[in-house]
Design a protein around this motif. Structure first.
Motif, mmCIF file in Angstrom:
data_model
loop_
_atom_site.group_PDB
_atom_site.id
_atom_site.type_symbol
_atom_site.label_atom_id
_atom_site.label_comp_id
_atom_site.label_asym_id
_atom_site.label_seq_id
_atom_site.Cartn_x
_atom_site.Cartn_y
_atom_site.Cartn_z
ATOM 1 N N UNK A 256 0.822 -1.232 -0.133
ATOM 2 C CA UNK A 256 -0.114 0.087 -0.203
ATOM 3 C C UNK A 256 0.907 1.460 0.034
ATOM 4 N N UNK A 257 0.605 2.086 -0.929
ATOM 5 C CA UNK A 257 1.252 3.420 -0.987
ATOM 6 C C UNK A 257 -0.013 4.498 -1.136
ATOM 7 N N UNK A 258 -0.380 4.978 -0.066
ATOM 8 C CA UNK A 258 -1.412 5.970 -0.328
ATOM 9 C C UNK A 258 -2.701 5.370 -0.760
ATOM 10 N N UNK A 259 -3.046 5.728 -2.141
ATOM 11 C CA UNK A 259 -4.205 5.231 -2.405
ATOM 12 C C UNK A 259 -3.998 4.068 -3.317
ATOM 13 N N UNK A 260 -2.562 3.690 -3.554
ATOM 14 C CA UNK A 260 -2.041 2.710 -4.575
ATOM 15 C C UNK A 260 -2.115 1.500 -3.834
ATOM 16 N N UNK A 261 -2.594 0.598 -4.407
ATOM 17 C CA UNK A 261 -2.916 -1.002 -3.681
ATOM 18 C C UNK A 261 -2.339 -2.079 -4.418
ATOM 19 N N UNK A 262 -1.818 -3.075 -3.749
ATOM 20 C CA UNK A 262 -1.659 -4.541 -4.420
ATOM 21 C C UNK A 262 -0.245 -4.598 -5.260
ATOM 22 N N UNK A 263 -0.257 -5.715 -5.965
ATOM 23 C CA UNK A 263 0.885 -5.980 -6.661
ATOM 24 C C UNK A 263 1.457 -5.099 -7.650
ATOM 25 N N UNK A 264 0.582 -4.374 -8.729
ATOM 26 C CA UNK A 264 0.787 -3.304 -9.327
ATOM 27 C C UNK A 264 0.425 -1.885 -8.977
ATOM 28 N N UNK A 265 0.233 -1.654 -7.708
ATOM 29 C CA UNK A 265 0.059 -0.413 -7.141
ATOM 30 C C UNK A 265 -0.912 0.372 -7.940
ATOM 31 N N UNK A 266 -2.121 -0.173 -8.241
ATOM 32 C CA UNK A 266 -3.496 0.424 -8.973
ATOM 33 C C UNK A 266 -3.866 1.510 -8.216
ATOM 34 N N UNK A 267 -4.294 2.641 -8.640
ATOM 35 C CA UNK A 267 -5.155 3.729 -7.829
ATOM 36 C C UNK A 267 -6.264 3.251 -7.880
ATOM 37 N N UNK A 268 -7.142 4.216 -7.447
ATOM 38 C CA UNK A 268 -8.677 3.882 -6.917
ATOM 39 C C UNK A 268 -9.506 4.259 -8.148
ATOM 40 N N UNK A 269 -9.092 5.033 -9.121
ATOM 41 C CA UNK A 269 -9.821 5.046 -10.653
ATOM 42 C C UNK A 269 -9.483 3.703 -11.217
ATOM 43 N N UNK A 270 -8.101 3.331 -11.458
ATOM 44 C CA UNK A 270 -8.102 2.084 -12.237
ATOM 45 C C UNK A 270 -8.676 0.792 -11.678
ATOM 46 N N UNK A 271 -8.731 0.756 -10.108
ATOM 47 C CA UNK A 271 -9.328 -0.326 -9.520
ATOM 48 C C UNK A 271 -10.942 -0.353 -9.700
ATOM 49 N N UNK A 272 -11.470 0.722 -9.839
ATOM 50 C CA UNK A 272 -12.849 1.061 -9.854
ATOM 51 C C UNK A 272 -13.301 0.394 -11.531
ATOM 52 N N UNK A 273 -12.393 0.858 -12.364
ATOM 53 C CA UNK A 273 -12.550 0.390 -13.652
ATOM 54 C C UNK A 273 -12.312 -0.976 -13.885
ATOM 55 N N UNK A 274 -11.087 -1.434 -13.600
ATOM 56 C CA UNK A 274 -10.592 -2.787 -13.830
ATOM 57 C C UNK A 274 -10.732 -3.767 -13.052
ATOM 58 N N UNK A 275 -11.315 -3.330 -11.885
ATOM 59 C CA UNK A 275 -11.236 -4.583 -10.762
ATOM 60 C C UNK A 275 -10.158 -4.509 -9.811
ATOM 61 N N UNK A 276 -10.213 -5.514 -8.955
ATOM 62 C CA UNK A 276 -9.203 -5.554 -7.711
ATOM 63 C C UNK A 276 -9.498 -6.775 -6.766
ATOM 64 N N UNK A 277 -8.684 -7.297 -6.044
ATOM 65 C CA UNK A 277 -9.026 -8.213 -5.161
ATOM 66 C C UNK A 277 -8.094 -8.546 -4.175
ATOM 67 N N UNK A 278 -8.188 -9.544 -3.331
ATOM 68 C CA UNK A 278 -7.080 -9.562 -2.248
ATOM 69 C C UNK A 278 -6.008 -10.665 -2.953
ATOM 70 N N UNK A 279 -6.567 -11.464 -4.085
ATOM 71 C CA UNK A 279 -5.450 -12.603 -4.486
ATOM 72 C C UNK A 279 -4.791 -12.164 -5.230
ATOM 73 N N UNK A 280 -3.387 -12.645 -5.577
ATOM 74 C CA UNK A 280 -2.564 -12.249 -6.601
ATOM 75 C C UNK A 280 -2.960 -12.438 -7.708
ATOM 76 N N UNK A 281 -4.061 -13.534 -8.039
ATOM 77 C CA UNK A 281 -4.566 -13.552 -9.378
ATOM 78 C C UNK A 281 -5.583 -12.373 -9.768
ATOM 79 N N UNK A 282 -6.433 -12.105 -8.748
ATOM 80 C CA UNK A 282 -7.211 -11.017 -9.026
ATOM 81 C C UNK A 282 -6.743 -9.810 -9.540
ATOM 82 N N UNK A 283 -5.592 -9.596 -8.637
ATOM 83 C CA UNK A 283 -4.922 -8.400 -8.903
ATOM 84 C C UNK A 283 -4.187 -8.221 -10.308
ATOM 85 N N UNK A 284 -3.725 -9.531 -10.555
ATOM 86 C CA UNK A 284 -3.007 -9.733 -11.794
ATOM 87 C C UNK A 284 -3.995 -9.372 -12.840
#
Length: 190
Positions: A140-168
């Motif tokens: 976690x780095x501010x709003x950026x989360x996960x393996x690829x440090x995606x921000x809130x807007x890309x996470x909203x558009x492209x999804x996100x999850x707790x597992x490495x597979x979902x994040x990938x």
């Protein structure tokens, strides 16, 4: 003439007996059902080929009625069995896919990333994820989360999850959307 009659009767008896034997279900499970249906389909094709190469049975008044009945029955059976096989294969493939996805949900980051991005982009995606999060799904780095440090807007558009597979998968969708380049990420693979 008696030989022809005997041969015709034997052929019809074999077809009828084999058809009756095929009708008895013996095993359970989708794979066993599929094997049984494939066997039935082969038998139906064999009988149809037999009548196509022994057309005289369809014309001879002594055998015509039974031969035509058998031919029609095996043609119907072939069509119905082909539909059953297609349904069973689709069901089995769906179950295999579900199992694969369940296994991938528990996969370590490296495997998940390479599975999602494929051979062509695996190395690049691993470099980006290593640089962005050190391959940590909980980074976690501010709003950026996960393996690829995606921000809130890309996470909203492209999804996100707790597992490495979902994040990938989410990062891959973002990667595809961006034109298959790494411009959305600060870290580059080169």
């Amino acid at each position: 003439m008696p030989r022809v009659l005997a041969a015709g009767l034997c052929a019809l008896i074999l077809v009828v007996v084999a058809s009756a034997a095929q009708a008895r279900p013996t095993a359970s499970g989708l794979a066993a059902q599929l094997a049984r249906h494939v066997k039935t389909l082969k038998h139906d094709r064999h009988v149809i080929r037999f009548f196509e190469s022994h057309r005289w049975l369809l014309d001879d008044p002594r055998f015509r009625r039974e031969a035509r009945r058998q031919l029609a029955a095996h043609r119907r059976s072939r069509a119905a069995t082909a539909r059953r096989i297609a349904r069973l294969e689709a069901t089995l493939e769906k179950r295999r896919t579900t199992r694969r996805l369940a296994a991938l949900a528990k996969a370590p980051p490296r495997l998940a990333i390479c599975t999602v991005f494929g051979k062509r982009y695996c190395t690049q995606a691993l470099r980006v994820a290593r640089c962005e999060s050190n391959l940590t799904t909980s980074a976690r780095n501010g709003q950026y989360l996960g393996l690829f440090q995606m921000g809130s807007w890309p996470r909203e558009l492209f999804g996100h999850g707790a597992s490495a597979f979902e994040q990938a998968r989410a990062a891959h969708r973002y990667f595809i959307h961006s034109g298959r380049d790494w411009s959305p990420w600060t870290c580059k693979p080169w």
